[in-house]
Design an enzyme around this catalytic site. Structure first.
Site, mmCIF file in Angstrom:
data_model
loop_
_atom_site.group_PDB
_atom_site.id
_atom_site.type_symbol
_atom_site.label_atom_id
_atom_site.label_comp_id
_atom_site.label_asym_id
_atom_site.label_seq_id
_atom_site.Cartn_x
_atom_site.Cartn_y
_atom_site.Cartn_z
ATOM 1 N N ARG A 105 -14.202 -4.606 -5.312
ATOM 2 C CA ARG A 105 -14.557 -5.604 -4.309
ATOM 3 C C ARG A 105 -14.988 -4.881 -3.031
ATOM 4 O O ARG A 105 -14.591 -3.740 -2.782
ATOM 5 C CB ARG A 105 -13.393 -6.556 -4.026
ATOM 6 C CG ARG A 105 -12.130 -5.888 -3.494
ATOM 7 C CD ARG A 105 -11.096 -6.935 -3.137
ATOM 8 N NE ARG A 105 -9.819 -6.345 -2.708
ATOM 9 C CZ ARG A 105 -8.838 -7.040 -2.144
ATOM 10 N NH1 ARG A 105 -8.959 -8.342 -1.955
ATOM 11 N NH2 ARG A 105 -7.716 -6.433 -1.789
ATOM 12 N N GLN B 203 0.838 -1.201 0.000
ATOM 13 C CA GLN B 203 0.000 0.000 0.000
ATOM 14 C C GLN B 203 0.872 1.251 0.000
ATOM 15 O O GLN B 203 1.777 1.382 0.825
ATOM 16 C CB GLN B 203 -0.914 0.025 1.224
ATOM 17 C CG GLN B 203 -1.908 -1.130 1.267
ATOM 18 C CD GLN B 203 -1.460 -2.235 2.195
ATOM 19 O OE1 GLN B 203 -0.294 -2.621 2.206
ATOM 20 N NE2 GLN B 203 -2.401 -2.753 2.982
ATOM 21 N N GLN C 268 -0.648 -0.137 -5.653
ATOM 22 C CA GLN C 268 -1.707 -0.500 -4.716
ATOM 23 C C GLN C 268 -2.131 0.721 -3.897
ATOM 24 O O GLN C 268 -1.290 1.449 -3.371
ATOM 25 C CB GLN C 268 -1.238 -1.608 -3.769
ATOM 26 C CG GLN C 268 -2.317 -2.105 -2.837
ATOM 27 C CD GLN C 268 -1.920 -3.357 -2.072
ATOM 28 O OE1 GLN C 268 -0.892 -3.976 -2.349
ATOM 29 N NE2 GLN C 268 -2.745 -3.755 -1.121
ATOM 30 N N ASP C 269 -3.451 0.950 -3.811
ATOM 31 C CA ASP C 269 -4.015 2.060 -3.015
ATOM 32 C C ASP C 269 -3.552 3.427 -3.512
ATOM 33 O O ASP C 269 -3.169 4.297 -2.722
ATOM 34 C CB ASP C 269 -3.640 1.898 -1.532
ATOM 35 C CG ASP C 269 -4.369 0.739 -0.872
ATOM 36 O OD1 ASP C 269 -5.139 0.053 -1.565
ATOM 37 O OD2 ASP C 269 -4.160 0.522 0.333
ATOM 38 N N ASP D 215 -6.998 -2.354 -5.413
ATOM 39 C CA ASP D 215 -7.818 -1.429 -4.620
ATOM 40 C C ASP D 215 -7.389 0.021 -4.851
ATOM 41 O O ASP D 215 -7.346 0.813 -3.911
ATOM 42 C CB ASP D 215 -7.701 -1.749 -3.124
ATOM 43 C CG ASP D 215 -8.121 -3.172 -2.786
ATOM 44 O OD1 ASP D 215 -8.894 -3.760 -3.565
ATOM 45 O OD2 ASP D 215 -7.667 -3.686 -1.745
#
Length: 540
Positions: free
Chosen positions: A445, A333, A355-356, A377
């Site tokens: 998700r 992240q 990521q993130d 994500d």
């Protein structure tokens, strides 16, 4: 029964209950003295803490409530009282942690708790002067949603780090969360969504209606008169972006303040505080002006504190600039942009990470003509956020990973939050294209119980899995309480024939179903309709 119907019936029940309560007459002289707070508390999602605190001497002067506005006022003040205790409790624990990660989590929590107190105060003050239009019921729902999101964000990392005092059952944050949740439920009865309409032509060129004509000219003008200039070569007022932001924070008048960030790569982390209102950052183009840093969770930061740019000040505007996290795909992240700026716009910006990438943490945000890059994500958080005419570019993840475009964090059914893509494009980034068949890519998700994402009139390329949406791990978590929708999308990955069959997934077939996720409805953007008699549809 789907979530939309359940929520509608709940709102209808609450509305009926409160209307009946408001019209009841006192039946005897003894009832004049007896409080009916327990009766009101029984109609909230969390009656136990409501009753417990309502019985405290501080609230004894409330007897027979005549209207839900009184009950809302009591709940708001109760939430603030408990939030102040939560904040004080956290400060007493501040020096009891030794590791860097624990200290970082505490730093995040102290800031988030402070923001919670700030938003509860502004809601109380705004509704107190409701008739002067300081605060609409929609504003109140937004700020209460933000206050709750702040606590949840703190708890997530405190639980992960098993920090005593922030995770046990005696922690005041547990009480604050439930009281705010009750207040959200009560305030939701006041919300009356207006059916604003747009013409088709206006939709293509619209900016949110909360921007003044001056702000719109600033966004569209090639030559912007800046209050301060940032230049790495020393030709401006400051060499760092944060230096200019700090100078702007010291100004007395919080009118629009423009900071021109000249061409270059600014390797720094920036923060715009919640009290630093009306800041506008203008770059020399998203390919020329970069704010970049490489913080990541693997280096000891939290997701929250890893952000290259953290924006909390309301009415923030960024134009022609790139926010980048350079940590790379192996560092986990690593946030490029974290925003909790209410009524904010990002126009012609790039947000780049893996990521993130983009933490759309809270409040109302509008992205127009932007490019967002990432893997897992990479658009997440619990804001009310609309992406219009933007390009979502999915990058190559680590081996064994799948790409998740969204992880929306709505944890309470009455939070007025969600992610909406309108007239966008979802494509593979250059590094994914050669190996696109090796990795699964999903539209999202469910990160939290009531996750809400809608994709409308958007081009979806073949990289997106026919399933469309991914479960959370190997569970059926939130599949009946989330709300995922698709409306009139096109492109090789847009077919809904083989999409998931979850109760919370919806193929939207009418404008009425899609309208709640337009700028006007999701962001309470106000009236956009030009004064013409041209036929129109509501925000689509």
């Amino acid at each position: 029964m789907n979530m939309g119907k359940t929520l509608f019936l709940t709102l209808l029940l609450l509305s009926s209950i409160f209307t009946i309560a408001a019209s009841r007459k006192r039946s005897s002289s003894s009832s004049h003295k007896k409080s009916n707070l327990d009766w009101w508390c029984n109609r909230t999602p969390h009656p136990a803490p409501c009753k417990f605190y309502m019985r405290q001497s501080h609230y004894n002067h409330y007897h027979r409530l005549k209207h839900r506005t009184e009950f809302r006022s009591i709940l708001l003040n109760l939430a603030l009282d408990q939030a102040l205790l939560m904040q004080k409790h956290a400060h007493t624990l501040q020096n009891s942690n030794t590791t860097m990660k624990q200290q970082t989590v505490f730093g995040d929590c102290l800031k988030l708790y402070d923001n919670t107190v700030f938003h509860l105060n502004r809601t109380i003050q705004g509704l107190k002067y409701h008739q002067t239009r300081n605060c609409s019921d929609f504003d109140a729902q937004t700020w209460l949603s933000t206050a709750l999101t702040n606590i949840v964000t703190c708890k997530k990392w405190a639980n992960a780090m098993k920090i005593p005092g922030l995770t046990d059952s005696s922690c005041p944050s547990n009480n604050v969360s439930e009281i705010i949740s009750n207040t959200l439920a009560v305030n939701s009865v006041f919300l009356k969504y207006q059916k604003n309409h747009l013409t088709e032509d206006y939709t293509e060129a619209a900016f949110p209606s909360w921007f003044s004509a001056t702000d719109r000219r600033l966004l569209q003008s090639s030559g912007v008169k800046a209050n301060l200039v940032v230049a790495r070569d020393g030709s401006g007022h400051f060499r760092t972006v944060q230096g200019a932001i700090d100078a702007a924070a010291r100004r007395r008048s919080k009118t629009r303040f423009v900071i021109h960030v000249k061409k270059g790569v600014y390797r720094e982390n920036i923060e715009v505080d919640k009290t630093n209102d009306n800041i506008m950052l203008v770059g020399d183009g998203m390919r020329n002006t970069f704010i970049a840093s490489g913080r990541s969770v693997q280096q000891g930061y939290t997701t929250y504190s890893s952000a290259t740019a953290g924006i909390d000040g309301p009415h923030f505007i960024a134009r022609d600039i790139t926010f980048m996290n350079t940590a790379g795909p192996l560092k986990g992240q690593a946030v490029a942009l974290r925003s909790a700026s209410d009524l904010s716009v990002f126009y012609r910006c790039s947000i780049i990470g893996y990521q993130d990438t983009l933490m759309a943490h809270a409040q109302r945000q509008f992205y127009r003509g932007c490019y967002i890059y990432g893997t897992v994500d990479f658009i997440f958080g619990n804001a009310a956020v609309v992406f219009q005419n933007s390009v979502i570019l999915v990058r190559r993840p680590n081996n064994g990973q799948a790409n998740m475009i969204t992880a929306q964090g709505r944890g309470d059914p009455f939070q007025n939050t969600g992610i909406s893509f309108h007239n966008c494009q979802i494509r593979a980034a250059p590094d994914l294209k050669p190996v696109v068949n090796k990795y699964n890519t999903f539209l999202g998700r469910p990160w939290q119980q009531y996750s809400r994402v809608v994709v409308m009139k958007t081009y979806i390329d073949s990289l997106v899995s026919p399933m469309g949406w991914s479960p959370w791990g190997n569970t059926n978590f939130a599949q009946s309480t989330l709300y995922y929708g698709e409306y009139k999308n096109f492109g090789p990955g847009s077919s809904t024939k083989n999409r998931v069959r979850w109760p919370g997934y919806h193929v939207l077939t009418s404008p009425a179903q899609a309208t709640p996720f337009t700028v006007n409805s999701l962001l309470a953007g106000g009236t956009w309709l030009p004064a013409t008699g041209v036929p129109f549809t509501a925000g689509l």
